[in-house]
Design a protein around this motif. Structure first.
Motif, mmCIF file in Angstrom:
data_model
loop_
_atom_site.group_PDB
_atom_site.id
_atom_site.type_symbol
_atom_site.label_atom_id
_atom_site.label_comp_id
_atom_site.label_asym_id
_atom_site.label_seq_id
_atom_site.Cartn_x
_atom_site.Cartn_y
_atom_site.Cartn_z
ATOM 1 N N LYS A 113 0.818 -1.216 0.000
ATOM 2 C CA LYS A 113 0.000 0.000 0.000
ATOM 3 C C LYS A 113 0.857 1.274 0.000
ATOM 4 C CE LYS A 113 -3.921 -2.255 0.584
ATOM 5 N NZ LYS A 113 -4.139 -3.129 -0.529
ATOM 6 N N THR A 114 2.170 1.090 0.044
ATOM 7 C CA THR A 114 3.095 2.227 0.068
ATOM 8 C C THR A 114 3.420 2.656 -1.352
ATOM 9 O OG1 THR A 114 4.086 1.347 2.100
ATOM 10 C CG2 THR A 114 5.363 3.005 0.887
ATOM 11 N N LEU A 115 3.355 3.939 -1.613
ATOM 12 C CA LEU A 115 3.733 4.457 -2.926
ATOM 13 C C LEU A 115 5.224 4.214 -3.160
ATOM 14 C CD1 LEU A 115 1.837 7.880 -2.915
ATOM 15 C CD2 LEU A 115 1.159 5.765 -4.076
ATOM 16 N N VAL A 116 5.568 3.809 -4.359
ATOM 17 C CA VAL A 116 6.959 3.494 -4.693
ATOM 18 C C VAL A 116 7.870 4.692 -4.437
ATOM 19 C CG1 VAL A 116 8.533 2.812 -6.553
ATOM 20 C CG2 VAL A 116 6.318 1.679 -6.316
ATOM 21 N N LYS A 117 7.366 5.896 -4.585
ATOM 22 C CA LYS A 117 8.214 7.081 -4.368
ATOM 23 C C LYS A 117 8.719 7.160 -2.921
ATOM 24 C CE LYS A 117 4.670 10.605 -3.466
ATOM 25 N NZ LYS A 117 4.137 11.882 -3.959
ATOM 26 N N TYR A 118 8.107 6.408 -2.016
ATOM 27 C CA TYR A 118 8.551 6.377 -0.628
ATOM 28 C C TYR A 118 9.470 5.192 -0.328
ATOM 29 C CZ TYR A 118 5.009 9.937 0.002
ATOM 30 O OH TYR A 118 4.273 11.093 -0.099
ATOM 31 N N TYR A 119 9.707 4.334 -1.302
ATOM 32 C CA TYR A 119 10.614 3.205 -1.117
ATOM 33 C C TYR A 119 12.047 3.717 -1.021
ATOM 34 C CZ TYR A 119 7.213 -0.486 -2.463
ATOM 35 O OH TYR A 119 6.168 -1.359 -2.518
ATOM 36 N N SER A 120 12.877 2.994 -0.294
ATOM 37 C CA SER A 120 14.308 3.299 -0.265
ATOM 38 C C SER A 120 14.912 2.896 -1.614
ATOM 39 C CB SER A 120 14.994 2.518 0.854
ATOM 40 O OG SER A 120 15.022 1.127 0.539
ATOM 41 N N THR A 121 16.131 3.298 -1.854
ATOM 42 C CA THR A 121 16.816 2.931 -3.090
ATOM 43 C C THR A 121 16.936 1.412 -3.207
ATOM 44 O OG1 THR A 121 18.057 4.995 -3.066
ATOM 45 C CG2 THR A 121 18.950 3.214 -4.420
ATOM 46 N N GLY A 122 17.275 0.745 -2.127
ATOM 47 C CA GLY A 122 17.397 -0.706 -2.147
ATOM 48 C C GLY A 122 16.068 -1.389 -2.448
ATOM 49 N N MET A 123 14.992 -0.864 -1.881
ATOM 50 C CA MET A 123 13.664 -1.423 -2.138
ATOM 51 C C MET A 123 13.303 -1.262 -3.611
ATOM 52 S SD MET A 123 11.805 0.075 1.274
ATOM 53 C CE MET A 123 10.145 -0.583 1.046
ATOM 54 N N LYS A 124 13.593 -0.095 -4.170
ATOM 55 C CA LYS A 124 13.298 0.156 -5.587
ATOM 56 C C LYS A 124 14.108 -0.785 -6.479
ATOM 57 C CE LYS A 124 12.095 5.019 -5.075
ATOM 58 N NZ LYS A 124 12.558 6.404 -5.296
ATOM 59 N N THR A 125 15.349 -1.016 -6.113
ATOM 60 C CA THR A 125 16.200 -1.896 -6.910
ATOM 61 C C THR A 125 15.709 -3.331 -6.840
ATOM 62 O OG1 THR A 125 18.080 -0.428 -6.515
ATOM 63 C CG2 THR A 125 18.573 -2.637 -7.313
ATOM 64 N N ARG A 126 15.354 -3.805 -5.639
ATOM 65 C CA ARG A 126 14.802 -5.162 -5.513
ATOM 66 C C ARG A 126 13.506 -5.284 -6.296
ATOM 67 N NH1 ARG A 126 15.370 -4.719 0.178
ATOM 68 N NH2 ARG A 126 13.167 -5.223 0.366
ATOM 69 N N LEU A 127 12.682 -4.246 -6.273
ATOM 70 C CA LEU A 127 11.435 -4.255 -7.032
ATOM 71 C C LEU A 127 11.720 -4.340 -8.526
ATOM 72 C CD1 LEU A 127 8.342 -4.026 -7.116
ATOM 73 C CD2 LEU A 127 8.631 -1.535 -7.112
ATOM 74 N N ALA A 128 12.667 -3.540 -9.004
ATOM 75 C CA ALA A 128 13.014 -3.548 -10.438
ATOM 76 C C ALA A 128 13.533 -4.919 -10.871
ATOM 77 C CB ALA A 128 14.051 -2.465 -10.732
ATOM 78 N N ILE A 129 14.381 -5.520 -10.058
ATOM 79 C CA ILE A 129 14.901 -6.846 -10.387
ATOM 80 C C ILE A 129 13.771 -7.867 -10.402
ATOM 81 C CG2 ILE A 129 16.321 -8.744 -9.481
ATOM 82 C CD1 ILE A 129 18.360 -6.556 -8.666
ATOM 83 N N GLY A 177 20.424 -5.926 -2.262
ATOM 84 C CA GLY A 177 19.691 -6.637 -1.228
ATOM 85 C C GLY A 177 20.568 -7.459 -0.306
ATOM 86 N N ASP A 178 19.900 -8.178 0.569
ATOM 87 C CA ASP A 178 20.613 -9.041 1.492
ATOM 88 C C ASP A 178 20.995 -10.345 0.792
ATOM 89 O OD1 ASP A 178 18.336 -10.684 1.397
ATOM 90 O OD2 ASP A 178 17.495 -9.775 3.187
ATOM 91 N N VAL A 179 21.731 -11.180 1.478
ATOM 92 C CA VAL A 179 22.218 -12.425 0.888
ATOM 93 C C VAL A 179 21.054 -13.301 0.436
ATOM 94 C CG1 VAL A 179 23.479 -14.564 1.365
ATOM 95 C CG2 VAL A 179 24.382 -12.390 2.165
ATOM 96 N N GLY A 180 19.984 -13.353 1.228
ATOM 97 C CA GLY A 180 18.831 -14.168 0.867
ATOM 98 C C GLY A 180 18.198 -13.726 -0.438
ATOM 99 N N PHE A 181 18.045 -12.406 -0.621
ATOM 100 C CA PHE A 181 17.464 -11.908 -1.866
ATOM 101 C C PHE A 181 18.407 -12.173 -3.034
ATOM 102 C CE2 PHE A 181 16.859 -8.794 -5.218
ATOM 103 C CZ PHE A 181 15.522 -9.025 -5.523
ATOM 104 N N ARG A 182 19.705 -11.940 -2.841
ATOM 105 C CA ARG A 182 20.672 -12.182 -3.921
ATOM 106 C C ARG A 182 20.641 -13.638 -4.352
ATOM 107 N NH1 ARG A 182 24.108 -8.614 -1.009
ATOM 108 N NH2 ARG A 182 25.259 -10.367 -0.157
ATOM 109 N N ASP A 183 20.629 -14.547 -3.390
ATOM 110 C CA ASP A 183 20.596 -15.975 -3.730
ATOM 111 C C ASP A 183 19.327 -16.323 -4.497
ATOM 112 O OD1 ASP A 183 23.035 -16.364 -2.515
ATOM 113 O OD2 ASP A 183 22.208 -17.282 -0.698
ATOM 114 N N LYS A 184 18.203 -15.804 -4.051
ATOM 115 C CA LYS A 184 16.921 -16.065 -4.705
ATOM 116 C C LYS A 184 16.927 -15.500 -6.126
ATOM 117 C CE LYS A 184 13.502 -13.849 -2.838
ATOM 118 N NZ LYS A 184 12.325 -13.393 -2.076
#
Length: 119
Positions: free
Chosen positions: A19-35, A56-63
């Motif tokens: 429910k959060t607008l993407v413009k309020y995401y952190s840079t890391g959140m935006k990058t994980r979303l784009a990937i 992202g964290d190791v878990g996200f990178r591995d995934k």
């Protein structure tokens, strides 16, 4: 669209921010979303930058790395711009070597790595 949206947010680890607008995401959140969007797309060719390896964290990178390998195994073409020889060895079966904006080599991974390291 709603199903894809849910899968994308879940993959990115952002379900609780649906429910959060993407413009309020952190840079890391935006990058994980784009990937996550790129990996969910059913494109025949996927272009990725070396920043893919560091997000992202190791878990996200591995995934994300696992999903990338699955894409390649299903016949998708992955063009990965990187200076990481570890990434080249891990993911590539061929290398297009660029020097001063010119394609100077295409083929064997280990020979390309040796050439790169001798620059």
């Amino acid at each position: 669209l709603k199903d894809n949206q849910s899968k994308i947010l879940t993959f990115a680890g952002l379900s609780s921010f649906d429910k959060t607008l993407v413009k309020y995401y952190s840079t890391g959140m935006k990058t994980r979303l784009a990937i996550s969007i790129a990996l969910e797309a059913d494109a025949d060719i996927l272009l990725i930058d070396e920043s893919f390896a560091e997000v992202g964290d190791v878990g996200f990178r591995d995934k994300a790395h696992h999903a990338l390998i699955q894409k390649a195994e299903t016949g998708k073409t992955i063009l990965h711009a990187t200076h990481s020889m570890e990434m080249v060895r891990k993911y590539c079966d061929a290398v297009l070597f660029m020097e001063n904006g010119e394609a100077t080599y295409y083929q064997d991974v280990e020979k390309a790595i040796t050439r790169y390291q001798n620059l």
